[in-house]
Structure formats: C-alpha cells, structure tokens
Design an enzyme around this catalytic site. Structure first.
Site, PDB file in Angstrom:
ATOM      1  N   ALA A 128       3.595  23.880  20.254  1.00  0.00           N
ATOM      2  CA  ALA A 128       2.566  23.121  19.550  1.00  0.00           C
ATOM      3  C   ALA A 128       3.148  22.658  18.219  1.00  0.00           C
ATOM      4  O   ALA A 128       4.037  23.312  17.668  1.00  0.00           O
ATOM      5  CB  ALA A 128       1.352  24.001  19.328  1.00  0.00           C
ATOM      6  N   GLY A 156       3.806  26.517  23.324  1.00  0.00           N
ATOM      7  CA  GLY A 156       2.988  25.613  24.141  1.00  0.00           C
ATOM      8  C   GLY A 156       3.819  24.814  25.140  1.00  0.00           C
ATOM      9  O   GLY A 156       3.310  24.395  26.185  1.00  0.00           O
ATOM     10  N   GLU A 188       4.269  27.068  28.027  1.00  0.00           N
ATOM     11  CA  GLU A 188       2.950  27.183  28.677  1.00  0.00           C
ATOM     12  C   GLU A 188       2.614  25.922  29.467  1.00  0.00           C
ATOM     13  O   GLU A 188       2.054  25.996  30.564  1.00  0.00           O
ATOM     14  CB  GLU A 188       1.889  27.452  27.610  1.00  0.00           C
ATOM     15  CG  GLU A 188       2.095  28.803  26.934  1.00  0.00           C
ATOM     16  CD  GLU A 188       1.185  29.001  25.738  1.00  0.00           C
ATOM     17  OE1 GLU A 188       1.396  28.322  24.709  1.00  0.00           O
ATOM     18  OE2 GLU A 188       0.251  29.796  25.829  1.00  0.00           O
ATOM     19  N   GLU A 198       5.654  32.564  19.379  1.00  0.00           N
ATOM     20  CA  GLU A 198       4.510  32.476  18.456  1.00  0.00           C
ATOM     21  C   GLU A 198       4.443  33.673  17.509  1.00  0.00           C
ATOM     22  O   GLU A 198       3.941  33.567  16.389  1.00  0.00           O
ATOM     23  CB  GLU A 198       3.190  32.381  19.243  1.00  0.00           C
ATOM     24  CG  GLU A 198       2.970  31.067  19.978  1.00  0.00           C
ATOM     25  CD  GLU A 198       3.502  31.035  21.402  1.00  0.00           C
ATOM     26  OE1 GLU A 198       4.348  31.892  21.756  1.00  0.00           O
ATOM     27  OE2 GLU A 198       3.074  30.153  22.166  1.00  0.00           O
TER      28      GLU A 198
HETATM   29  N1  CO8 Z   1       6.358  21.812  15.554  1.00  0.00           N
HETATM   30  C1  CO8 Z   1       6.668  20.837  14.673  1.00  0.00           C
HETATM   31  N2  CO8 Z   1       7.919  20.404  14.452  1.00  0.00           N
HETATM   32  C2  CO8 Z   1       8.898  21.002  15.150  1.00  0.00           C
HETATM   33  C3  CO8 Z   1       8.659  22.024  16.101  1.00  0.00           C
HETATM   34  C4  CO8 Z   1       7.296  22.423  16.284  1.00  0.00           C
HETATM   35  N3  CO8 Z   1       6.941  23.371  17.180  1.00  0.00           N
HETATM   36  N4  CO8 Z   1       9.841  22.420  16.620  1.00  0.00           N
HETATM   37  C5  CO8 Z   1      10.796  21.663  16.047  1.00  0.00           C
HETATM   38  N5  CO8 Z   1      10.241  20.812  15.159  1.00  0.00           N
HETATM   39  C6  CO8 Z   1      10.919  19.828  14.312  1.00  0.00           C
HETATM   40  C7  CO8 Z   1      11.644  20.499  13.156  1.00  0.00           C
HETATM   41  O1  CO8 Z   1      10.750  20.758  12.095  1.00  0.00           O
HETATM   42  C8  CO8 Z   1      12.686  19.462  12.823  1.00  0.00           C
HETATM   43  O2  CO8 Z   1      12.089  18.439  12.080  1.00  0.00           O
HETATM   44  P1  CO8 Z   1      12.842  17.850  10.773  1.00  0.00           P
HETATM   45  O3  CO8 Z   1      14.126  17.258  11.303  1.00  0.00           O
HETATM   46  O4  CO8 Z   1      11.883  16.817  10.246  1.00  0.00           O
HETATM   47  O5  CO8 Z   1      13.088  18.988   9.866  1.00  0.00           O
HETATM   48  C9  CO8 Z   1      13.048  18.866  14.203  1.00  0.00           C
HETATM   49  O6  CO8 Z   1      11.954  19.199  15.057  1.00  0.00           O
HETATM   50  C10 CO8 Z   1      14.311  19.474  14.780  1.00  0.00           C
HETATM   51  O7  CO8 Z   1      14.155  20.883  14.772  1.00  0.00           O
HETATM   52  P2  CO8 Z   1      15.239  21.866  14.139  1.00  0.00           P
HETATM   53  O8  CO8 Z   1      15.966  21.218  13.010  1.00  0.00           O
HETATM   54  O9  CO8 Z   1      14.561  23.181  13.848  1.00  0.00           O
HETATM   55  O10 CO8 Z   1      16.228  22.000  15.392  1.00  0.00           O
HETATM   56  P3  CO8 Z   1      17.172  23.210  15.763  1.00  0.00           P
HETATM   57  O11 CO8 Z   1      18.014  22.718  16.883  1.00  0.00           O
HETATM   58  O12 CO8 Z   1      17.827  23.779  14.551  1.00  0.00           O
HETATM   59  O13 CO8 Z   1      16.163  24.367  16.311  1.00  0.00           O
HETATM   60  C11 CO8 Z   1      14.324  25.191  17.609  1.00  0.00           C
HETATM   61  C12 CO8 Z   1      15.431  24.145  17.468  1.00  0.00           C
HETATM   62  C13 CO8 Z   1      14.921  26.578  17.840  1.00  0.00           C
HETATM   63  C14 CO8 Z   1      13.475  24.801  18.815  1.00  0.00           C
HETATM   64  C15 CO8 Z   1      13.465  25.216  16.328  1.00  0.00           C
HETATM   65  O14 CO8 Z   1      13.076  23.875  16.028  1.00  0.00           O
HETATM   66  C16 CO8 Z   1      12.212  26.034  16.431  1.00  0.00           C
HETATM   67  O15 CO8 Z   1      12.267  27.250  16.353  1.00  0.00           O
HETATM   68  N6  CO8 Z   1      11.037  25.368  16.608  1.00  0.00           N
HETATM   69  C17 CO8 Z   1       9.755  26.030  16.624  1.00  0.00           C
HETATM   70  C18 CO8 Z   1       9.528  26.723  17.943  1.00  0.00           C
HETATM   71  C19 CO8 Z   1       8.207  27.453  17.938  1.00  0.00           C
HETATM   72  O16 CO8 Z   1       7.948  28.320  17.140  1.00  0.00           O
HETATM   73  N7  CO8 Z   1       7.307  27.093  18.880  1.00  0.00           N
HETATM   74  C20 CO8 Z   1       6.008  27.677  19.027  1.00  0.00           C
HETATM   75  C21 CO8 Z   1       4.999  26.892  18.258  1.00  0.00           C
HETATM   76  S1  CO8 Z   1       3.403  27.638  18.256  1.00  0.00           S
HETATM   77  C22 CO8 Z   1       2.761  27.282  19.782  1.00  0.00           C
HETATM   78  O17 CO8 Z   1       3.357  26.601  20.585  1.00  0.00           O
HETATM   79  C23 CO8 Z   1       1.427  27.840  20.072  1.00  0.00           C
HETATM   80  C24 CO8 Z   1       0.874  27.334  21.385  1.00  0.00           C
HETATM   81  C25 CO8 Z   1      -0.611  27.557  21.412  1.00  0.00           C
HETATM   82  C26 CO8 Z   1      -1.400  26.511  22.159  1.00  0.00           C
HETATM   83  C27 CO8 Z   1      -1.210  25.108  21.669  1.00  0.00           C
HETATM   84  C28 CO8 Z   1      -1.574  24.049  22.617  1.00  0.00           C
HETATM   85  C29 CO8 Z   1      -0.511  22.975  22.857  1.00  0.00           C
END
Ligand code: CO8
Length: 258
Positions: free
Chosen positions: A65, A109, A112, A132
């Site tokens: 998400a 998400g 999921e 999460e």
């Molecule tokens: N949300 C918003 N932006 C994101 C997300 C995200 N989940 N994941 C990555 N991005 C963005 C980063 O902020 C970054 O943006 P910017 O260049 O502007 O800084 C860009 O994408 C590239 O990401 P990274 O620089 O972090 O890339 P890396 O290759 O270094 O890392 C990762 C990749 C490991 C995937 C890392 O981005 C990460 O850990 N992302 C978050 C993953 C996460 O925590 N996901 C769970 C989110 S919570 C959730 O899904 C709850 C679900 C509940 C139901 C929702 C219904 C849909």
C-alpha cells in the site's frame, strides 16, 4: 477508459493488466486500486476476454500500500472509508480466472493482491513479504489469513513477525506460487497459461474457480457435495458433449460456452 496508473491490453482472449506507477514501485494508492477495480470489472464483462493476467514491472509487482497516502490517516479515516475494501472486493468478485505474474517485490498489499488472484506465476527475481510489522501495523487485505493457508502457520508467522522476504524458490517450495520462470519470460509464460485457460470451456473454468475457492470457505463434506453437484450439472452443457465427443473422435474440442 483512459487509465493513468495501469495499462490494459486485450489480445488472444487475454486481458493483461499492468500496474504502472514505476516511480513508487507500483505502490497501491486509491487511484491505482480504483482503476484496477474498473479494469477488472470491464474485463469480466468483455466477451472477448476469457482470462486475465495481472502483472507489474520487472522490479516490482507492487511494493505494498502507498505509505505516503496512509501515513497521516486516523482510525476514523480508515474506518469510515473502509480503506480499500470495495476495490479489493471487486477483484474477488471477478468470475474469470486471474493469474498474478509476479516479478520483483510483492510486499504487503502487493503480496496480498497477488494472493487474491487465482494462482501466482513467479519470476526468478520475485520477492514476497509482509513487512507491515516494520511500519507498526499488520497486513490489512488478507495477508494474515491467506498467507497462512498457502504456506502454513510457521512460515506465515515468521514472515509477518520478522518482516523477512521469501524468494521465488522458497515461495514455490512452500506452495505460495504455482511455478517459477525466468524473469525475462514471465509475461510470455503467464500469457501462454492464460491463453491455454482461454481455450477451455468458459463455463467449466468459472466452475473450477468457484469450486476451488469454496474449499477455503467450507467443510470438506460440503465442498465435496458442491463439487459433485456442479460436476453433475456440467452434463447439461453443450461443452461437455463437445469435450467428450472431441476426445473420442481424436480431435481438438471447439468450446462455445454453452
Ligand atoms: N509506498 C509508497 N512509496 C513506496 C513504497 C510504498 N509501499 N515502496 C517504495 N516506494 C517508493 C520509495 O519511497 C521510493 O520513492 P522515492 O524515489 O521518491 O524516494 C521509490 O518507491 C523507490 O523505492 P526505494 O528507493 O526504497 O527502492 P529500493 O530498491 O531501495 O527498496 C523496497 C525497495 C525494499 C521495496 C523498499 O522500497 C520498501 O521497503 N518499500 C516499502 C515496502 C513496505 O513496507 N510495504 C508494505 C506497505 S504497508 C501495506 O502494504 C499494508 C497493506 C494493507 C492493505 C492495503 C490495501 C492495498
């Protein structure tokens, strides 16, 4: 309809829906999920479409998400909007088979969403996770329930509690994905599988989907009864006659969804 966060193509009876927010690794925000729900509804209605492939980019199926959209929300905001429930319920109401073709990250998400599809084909570089816990929350669209059913309690607890990722090889070994293919061939393989499904009786494929999904919702006894009844019922279709006649006549069947 013109979409901004997804790309939809229909070819050879397969709708391919590509999540397309590369700047955010396909993070699921309300616009993307709204457009995805619209596209799925349209594909389910479109008579030219017989199977659906849902995919992302080589780097990410979806990294979860959208955290920037969620971060400042309150309980009341989440509760009153029933956060993403209507959009995700749409996916579950699609009657045509949906294959998730997953390369790169399928996290939170994103994992999921893939699990809500009928089966998952993973690229060799796929990484699944429910991280999460690192954000101080838990999965919200089925991760604690579906992942547990796919991989069992121990691995599900491990992934949800530690936030660790599972690679494609472990995902296949654990039953989360049906097969692993070379990353460059992911879309081709998923579309080939979808075309194979598209060549079957559309009635039988919808019945398979209902019956297998029912196995998660009911007792074995009730599920077996349901299966037996739909098996019997398919003998009222022309496709059953065609399928069996074609086998006996040593030719390819021509199903007409009747
Ligand atoms: N949300 C918003 N932006 C994101 C997300 C995200 N989940 N994941 C990555 N991005 C963005 C980063 O902020 C970054 O943006 P910017 O260049 O502007 O800084 C860009 O994408 C590239 O990401 P990274 O620089 O972090 O890339 P890396 O290759 O270094 O890392 C990762 C990749 C490991 C995937 C890392 O981005 C990460 O850990 N992302 C978050 C993953 C996460 O925590 N996901 C769970 C989110 S919570 C959730 O899904 C709850 C679900 C509940 C139901 C929702 C219904 C849909």
């Amino acid at each position: 309809m013109a979409y901004e966060t997804i790309v939809v193509e229909v070819a050879q009876h397969v709708a391919t829906i590509k999540l397309n927010r590369p700047e955010a690794l396909n993070a699921l925000n309300s616009q993307l999920l709204g457009e995805l729900a619209e596209a799925l509804k349209a594909a389910d209605k479109n008579e030219k479409v017989r199977a659906i492939v849902l995919t992302g980019s080589e780097k990410a199926f979806a990294a979860g998400a959208d955290i920037s959209e969620m971060a400042s929300k309150s309980f009341v905001d989440m509760f009153e909007s029933d956060f993403f429930t209507p959009e995700t319920e749409m996916l579950l109401s699609v009657r045509k088979p949906i294959i998730a073709a997953v390369a790169g990250y399928a996290l939170g998400g994103g994992c999921e969403l893939a699990m809500m599809c009928d089966f998952i084909i993973a690229a060799e570089n796929a990484k699944f996770g429910q991280p999460e816990i690192n954000l101080g929350v838990v999965a919200g669209i089925g991760g604690t329930q579906r992942l547990t059913r796919f991989v069992g309690k121990s691995k599900a607890m491990d992934m949800h509690l530690t936030g660790r990722f599972m690679d494609a090889e472990e995902a296949e070994r654990s039953g989360l994905v049906s097969r692993v293919v070379p990353t460059k061939k992911l879309l081709e393989e998923a579309q080939a599988a979808a075309q194979k499904i598209a060549s079957k009786s559309g009635i039988a494929t919808k019945v398979v989907k209902e019956a297998v999904n029912r196995s998660y919702e009911t007792t074995l006894r009730e599920g077996l009864l349901y299966e037996r009844r739909v098996f019997h019922a398919l003998f009222s279709t022309e496709d059953q006659k065609e399928g069996m006649d074609a086998f006996l006549e040593k030719r390819e069947p021509q199903f007409r969804d009747k």
